[in-house]
Structure formats: C-alpha cells, structure tokens
Design a protein around this motif. Structure first.
Motif, PDB file in Angstrom:
ATOM      1  N   ASN A  43       4.832 -23.587  37.516  1.00  0.00           N
ATOM      2  CA  ASN A  43       5.572 -22.761  36.559  1.00  0.00           C
ATOM      3  C   ASN A  43       7.046 -22.730  36.934  1.00  0.00           C
ATOM      4  O   ASN A  43       7.417 -22.934  38.092  1.00  0.00           O
ATOM      5  CB  ASN A  43       4.985 -21.345  36.491  1.00  0.00           C
ATOM      6  N   LYS A  44       7.893 -22.456  35.985  1.00  0.00           N
ATOM      7  CA  LYS A  44       9.338 -22.595  36.190  1.00  0.00           C
ATOM      8  C   LYS A  44       9.908 -21.547  37.148  1.00  0.00           C
ATOM      9  O   LYS A  44      10.999 -21.740  37.699  1.00  0.00           O
ATOM     10  CB  LYS A  44      10.069 -22.535  34.857  1.00  0.00           C
ATOM     11  N   HIS A  45       9.198 -20.456  37.363  1.00  0.00           N
ATOM     12  CA  HIS A  45       9.685 -19.413  38.262  1.00  0.00           C
ATOM     13  C   HIS A  45       9.079 -19.507  39.669  1.00  0.00           C
ATOM     14  O   HIS A  45       9.315 -18.646  40.506  1.00  0.00           O
ATOM     15  CB  HIS A  45       9.373 -18.037  37.669  1.00  0.00           C
ATOM     16  N   ASN A  46       8.307 -20.550  39.905  1.00  0.00           N
ATOM     17  CA  ASN A  46       7.641 -20.742  41.204  1.00  0.00           C
ATOM     18  C   ASN A  46       6.783 -19.547  41.612  1.00  0.00           C
ATOM     19  O   ASN A  46       6.669 -19.202  42.787  1.00  0.00           O
ATOM     20  CB  ASN A  46       8.668 -21.025  42.312  1.00  0.00           C
ATOM     21  N   LYS A  47       6.149 -18.940  40.641  1.00  0.00           N
ATOM     22  CA  LYS A  47       5.267 -17.810  40.925  1.00  0.00           C
ATOM     23  C   LYS A  47       3.947 -18.304  41.508  1.00  0.00           C
ATOM     24  O   LYS A  47       3.408 -19.319  41.070  1.00  0.00           O
ATOM     25  CB  LYS A  47       4.968 -17.021  39.639  1.00  0.00           C
ATOM     26  N   VAL A  48       3.443 -17.568  42.505  1.00  0.00           N
ATOM     27  CA  VAL A  48       2.158 -17.916  43.104  1.00  0.00           C
ATOM     28  C   VAL A  48       1.106 -16.830  42.841  1.00  0.00           C
ATOM     29  O   VAL A  48      -0.056 -16.987  43.194  1.00  0.00           O
ATOM     30  CB  VAL A  48       2.282 -18.130  44.626  1.00  0.00           C
ATOM     31  N   ASP A  49       1.550 -15.719  42.232  1.00  0.00           N
ATOM     32  CA  ASP A  49       0.635 -14.608  41.996  1.00  0.00           C
ATOM     33  C   ASP A  49       0.768 -14.122  40.550  1.00  0.00           C
ATOM     34  O   ASP A  49       1.739 -14.430  39.861  1.00  0.00           O
ATOM     35  CB  ASP A  49       0.928 -13.457  42.958  1.00  0.00           C
ATOM     36  N   ASP A  50      -0.237 -13.360  40.112  1.00  0.00           N
ATOM     37  CA  ASP A  50      -0.212 -12.846  38.754  1.00  0.00           C
ATOM     38  C   ASP A  50      -1.065 -11.584  38.674  1.00  0.00           C
ATOM     39  O   ASP A  50      -1.791 -11.244  39.627  1.00  0.00           O
ATOM     40  CB  ASP A  50      -0.713 -13.906  37.768  1.00  0.00           C
ATOM     41  N   GLU A  51      -1.007 -10.919  37.542  1.00  0.00           N
ATOM     42  CA  GLU A  51      -1.756  -9.689  37.342  1.00  0.00           C
ATOM     43  C   GLU A  51      -3.257  -9.968  37.307  1.00  0.00           C
ATOM     44  O   GLU A  51      -3.698 -11.094  37.048  1.00  0.00           O
ATOM     45  CB  GLU A  51      -1.315  -9.015  36.038  1.00  0.00           C
ATOM     46  N   ILE A  52      -4.030  -8.913  37.543  1.00  0.00           N
ATOM     47  CA  ILE A  52      -5.478  -9.044  37.675  1.00  0.00           C
ATOM     48  C   ILE A  52      -6.148  -8.841  36.319  1.00  0.00           C
ATOM     49  O   ILE A  52      -5.900  -7.841  35.637  1.00  0.00           O
ATOM     50  CB  ILE A  52      -6.013  -8.008  38.681  1.00  0.00           C
ATOM     51  N   TYR A  53      -7.000  -9.780  35.925  1.00  0.00           N
ATOM     52  CA  TYR A  53      -7.787  -9.605  34.707  1.00  0.00           C
ATOM     53  C   TYR A  53      -8.674  -8.371  34.847  1.00  0.00           C
ATOM     54  O   TYR A  53      -9.325  -8.174  35.882  1.00  0.00           O
ATOM     55  CB  TYR A  53      -8.680 -10.813  34.453  1.00  0.00           C
ATOM     56  N   GLY A  54      -8.722  -7.566  33.797  1.00  0.00           N
ATOM     57  CA  GLY A  54      -9.547  -6.373  33.822  1.00  0.00           C
ATOM     58  C   GLY A  54      -8.866  -5.181  34.459  1.00  0.00           C
ATOM     59  O   GLY A  54      -9.446  -4.103  34.547  1.00  0.00           O
ATOM     60  N   GLY A  55      -7.636  -5.382  34.939  1.00  0.00           N
ATOM     61  CA  GLY A  55      -6.883  -4.295  35.541  1.00  0.00           C
ATOM     62  C   GLY A  55      -7.131  -4.179  37.028  1.00  0.00           C
ATOM     63  O   GLY A  55      -8.116  -4.671  37.561  1.00  0.00           O
ATOM     64  N   GLY A  56      -6.221  -3.542  37.704  1.00  0.00           N
ATOM     65  CA  GLY A  56      -6.331  -3.362  39.149  1.00  0.00           C
ATOM     66  C   GLY A  56      -4.954  -3.283  39.772  1.00  0.00           C
ATOM     67  O   GLY A  56      -3.950  -3.648  39.147  1.00  0.00           O
ATOM     68  N   GLN A  57      -4.906  -2.798  40.998  1.00  0.00           N
ATOM     69  CA  GLN A  57      -3.645  -2.636  41.694  1.00  0.00           C
ATOM     70  C   GLN A  57      -3.173  -3.957  42.301  1.00  0.00           C
ATOM     71  O   GLN A  57      -3.968  -4.739  42.796  1.00  0.00           O
ATOM     72  CB  GLN A  57      -3.793  -1.587  42.805  1.00  0.00           C
ATOM     73  N   GLY A  58      -1.865  -4.166  42.275  1.00  0.00           N
ATOM     74  CA  GLY A  58      -1.289  -5.324  42.942  1.00  0.00           C
ATOM     75  C   GLY A  58      -1.422  -6.605  42.160  1.00  0.00           C
ATOM     76  O   GLY A  58      -1.779  -6.618  40.974  1.00  0.00           O
ATOM     77  N   MET A  59      -1.126  -7.701  42.858  1.00  0.00           N
ATOM     78  CA  MET A  59      -1.131  -9.037  42.261  1.00  0.00           C
ATOM     79  C   MET A  59      -2.040  -9.946  43.077  1.00  0.00           C
ATOM     80  O   MET A  59      -2.135  -9.817  44.297  1.00  0.00           O
ATOM     81  CB  MET A  59       0.283  -9.610  42.259  1.00  0.00           C
ATOM     82  N   LEU A  60      -2.692 -10.876  42.375  1.00  0.00           N
ATOM     83  CA  LEU A  60      -3.581 -11.836  43.035  1.00  0.00           C
ATOM     84  C   LEU A  60      -2.912 -13.196  43.147  1.00  0.00           C
ATOM     85  O   LEU A  60      -2.168 -13.623  42.259  1.00  0.00           O
ATOM     86  CB  LEU A  60      -4.866 -12.014  42.230  1.00  0.00           C
ATOM     87  N   LEU A  61      -3.224 -13.909  44.237  1.00  0.00           N
ATOM     88  CA  LEU A  61      -2.781 -15.298  44.350  1.00  0.00           C
ATOM     89  C   LEU A  61      -3.521 -16.145  43.327  1.00  0.00           C
ATOM     90  O   LEU A  61      -4.743 -16.064  43.200  1.00  0.00           O
ATOM     91  CB  LEU A  61      -3.054 -15.822  45.758  1.00  0.00           C
ATOM     92  N   MET A  62      -2.772 -16.956  42.617  1.00  0.00           N
ATOM     93  CA  MET A  62      -3.353 -17.824  41.587  1.00  0.00           C
ATOM     94  C   MET A  62      -3.999 -19.049  42.235  1.00  0.00           C
ATOM     95  O   MET A  62      -3.568 -19.491  43.307  1.00  0.00           O
ATOM     96  CB  MET A  62      -2.268 -18.259  40.608  1.00  0.00           C
ATOM     97  N   PRO A  63      -4.986 -19.627  41.601  1.00  0.00           N
ATOM     98  CA  PRO A  63      -5.660 -20.773  42.208  1.00  0.00           C
ATOM     99  C   PRO A  63      -4.834 -22.054  42.210  1.00  0.00           C
ATOM    100  O   PRO A  63      -4.922 -22.835  43.156  1.00  0.00           O
ATOM    101  CB  PRO A  63      -6.926 -20.938  41.361  1.00  0.00           C
ATOM    102  N   GLN A  64      -4.036 -22.276  41.172  1.00  0.00           N
ATOM    103  CA  GLN A  64      -3.379 -23.586  41.018  1.00  0.00           C
ATOM    104  C   GLN A  64      -2.545 -24.020  42.216  1.00  0.00           C
ATOM    105  O   GLN A  64      -2.734 -25.142  42.728  1.00  0.00           O
ATOM    106  CB  GLN A  64      -2.532 -23.589  39.737  1.00  0.00           C
ATOM    107  N   PRO A  65      -1.618 -23.200  42.744  1.00  0.00           N
ATOM    108  CA  PRO A  65      -0.809 -23.672  43.880  1.00  0.00           C
ATOM    109  C   PRO A  65      -1.649 -24.002  45.112  1.00  0.00           C
ATOM    110  O   PRO A  65      -1.368 -24.979  45.824  1.00  0.00           O
ATOM    111  CB  PRO A  65       0.138 -22.501  44.153  1.00  0.00           C
ATOM    112  N   ILE A  66      -2.686 -23.215  45.367  1.00  0.00           N
ATOM    113  CA  ILE A  66      -3.500 -23.443  46.553  1.00  0.00           C
ATOM    114  C   ILE A  66      -4.388 -24.664  46.373  1.00  0.00           C
ATOM    115  O   ILE A  66      -4.549 -25.474  47.300  1.00  0.00           O
ATOM    116  CB  ILE A  66      -4.321 -22.178  46.874  1.00  0.00           C
TER     117      ILE A  66
END
Length: 247
Positions: A43-66
């Motif tokens: 992604n153009k912003h080099n983001k490695v994390d995103d919001e959690i489906y279904g709601g929840g606190q914090g951000m999760l590491l996305m699978p694609q970069p790993i």
C-alpha cells in the motif's frame, strides 16, 4: 545455523552482534538476518496494520507484508525453516525448548507489534512461543531471549563443550553454587571439599547443593526429576538439614 527475524524494528537486534552471540556470528556458526517486513508492504502508506473486523481495541498486523517477507526468506535460504511466532498465548519457553531448537539448521522468528496478528499469519507458523505470563510492547525482546538461549547451546559457541552442561535447568536442577579465588574473602570461606582434590566428594557435593538450591527455590522441578539411589539419599539429607536449620 541460519536465523531470520521478521521485525518492524531491526535496530533493536543490535545486541545480537555482541558477546557470545556476536562471536558465533563472527565464527560463521550463525548466519543472522533481520528482515523489516514493512519493506514488503504494497500500500502507498507502507501500513502494516489495520482495524479489526468485528470491532476491538487496537490494530492488527496484516497478513500481506508478513507473507511476502516470508516468501523472501524462503527464496534467499531455500526454505522457511522452523517458523516461530512470538506470542503471549504461546508455549512457555524453557531450557528443553532451547535444546530442541538448537538442533535445527534454520529458525525464522516473527516478532509482532500492536494488538496482535491477523489469524491467517499463524498458517506460516510451526511454533508459538511466550517467554512468560506477561505482555511486552512487541516480540523483539522475546525473540532475542529465545535466540540467545538457543545459540549458546551450539557446538563451539561457548568455547568449551562442557560449559552449558551444568547450567540451571539443563540437568533438571538449578545450578549448584560456584566459587573462584581467593579461598578466603573477608572471612567468607570456599567450602573445604572444593579445595580437597577429592573428585568423587566434589561431584557429590555439587549434586547435593544443586538439589538443595532446587529444593529451596524451585521445588516444583523435583516432581519430574529422574532420581536414582544416590540423588534420593542426598535429597533426604538436604531435607533433614534444612528442617534442623529452621527448627
């Protein structure tokens, strides 16, 4: 042994180039590589994390970069090796696990940050490891702990093949007390048996004192200790001596 680490903070692993671990790298015993998986974002912003489906606190590491970083490791090394996810919910790390990992030719660690991992990342993993019942800000310190405990067990890592044999937990007991010169330091004497030259007596003293330290500090370890006739006798002596001392 080859060790790869997937991390967002590769500079945190600078201590791995020091002391015993650094010497194993210099000797060629360990090929150590840290991969910044942010370099593999699409992604153009080099983001490695995103919001959690279904709601929840914090951000999760996305699978694609790993996943993409893992593909790069596999391409460079020819395989992914044994893939270890540092996770508070994982198996608690101990000396037996270090001895097991030290036999592997290739280890790959995933050191995450933020709230946790997208569950699909676990598809890449062979082991999930925790270093204790607490939560750190990221997996880097945990990964360094596991790497240090593992690498020091490699042949020639410590310079003396017997150096790790009597380490705490390697024998199933805590390590016995040890002394160096002078024999008398401010009135505190080294036990006479250690300067006696009687190797049989010294060996028995070491075993007894390892049992004593374990009995006093980690009695839970004795539950699974493989006692023989001698060690059972020595433990009985320890128990009697400690009971007398406390009566």
């Amino acid at each position: 042994m080859r060790i790869d680490v997937l991390s967002l903070f590769p500079d945190m692993f600078a201590p791995m180039r020091e002391s015993i671990i650094g010497k194993t790298i210099d000797k060629g015993l360990v090929d150590f590589n840290v991969v910044d998986f942010r370099d593999y974002t699409t992604n153009k912003h080099n983001k490695v994390d995103d919001e959690i489906y279904g709601g929840g606190q914090g951000m999760l590491l996305m699978p694609q970069p790993i996943f993409d970083a893992m593909d790069a490791v596999e391409q460079a090394a020819g395989d992914r090796g044994r893939v270890i996810l540092m996770d508070p919910a994982g198996e608690t790390f101990n000396q037996a696990k270090a001895e097991e990992l030290a036999k592997e030719p290739h280890l790959t660690f995933i050191a995450g940050h933020y709230e946790g991992y997208d569950e699909r990342i676990r598809e890449l993993v062979t082991d999930e490891i925790s270093i204790g019942d607490f939560v750190l800000t990221g997996g880097e310190l945990g990964a360094m702990t596991v790497i240090d405990a593992t690498v020091r067990l490699l042949d020639d890592a410590l310079g003396d093949e017997n150096s790790a044999v009597d380490d705490s937990f390697s024998t199933g007991l805590l390590e016995y007390p040890q002394y160096t010169r002078p024999a008398d330091f401010r009135g505190r004497q080294v036990p006479d048996v250690l300067t006696s030259g009687n190797h049989a007596k010294i060996a028995e003293w070491k075993q007894k004192e390892a049992l004593r330290r374990t009995y006093l500090r980690r009695p839970d370890l004795l539950e699974n200790y493989p006692f023989d006739k001698t060690s059972r006798r020595l433990l009985r002596e320890v128990e009697a001596e400690e009971n007398d001392a406390n009566s």
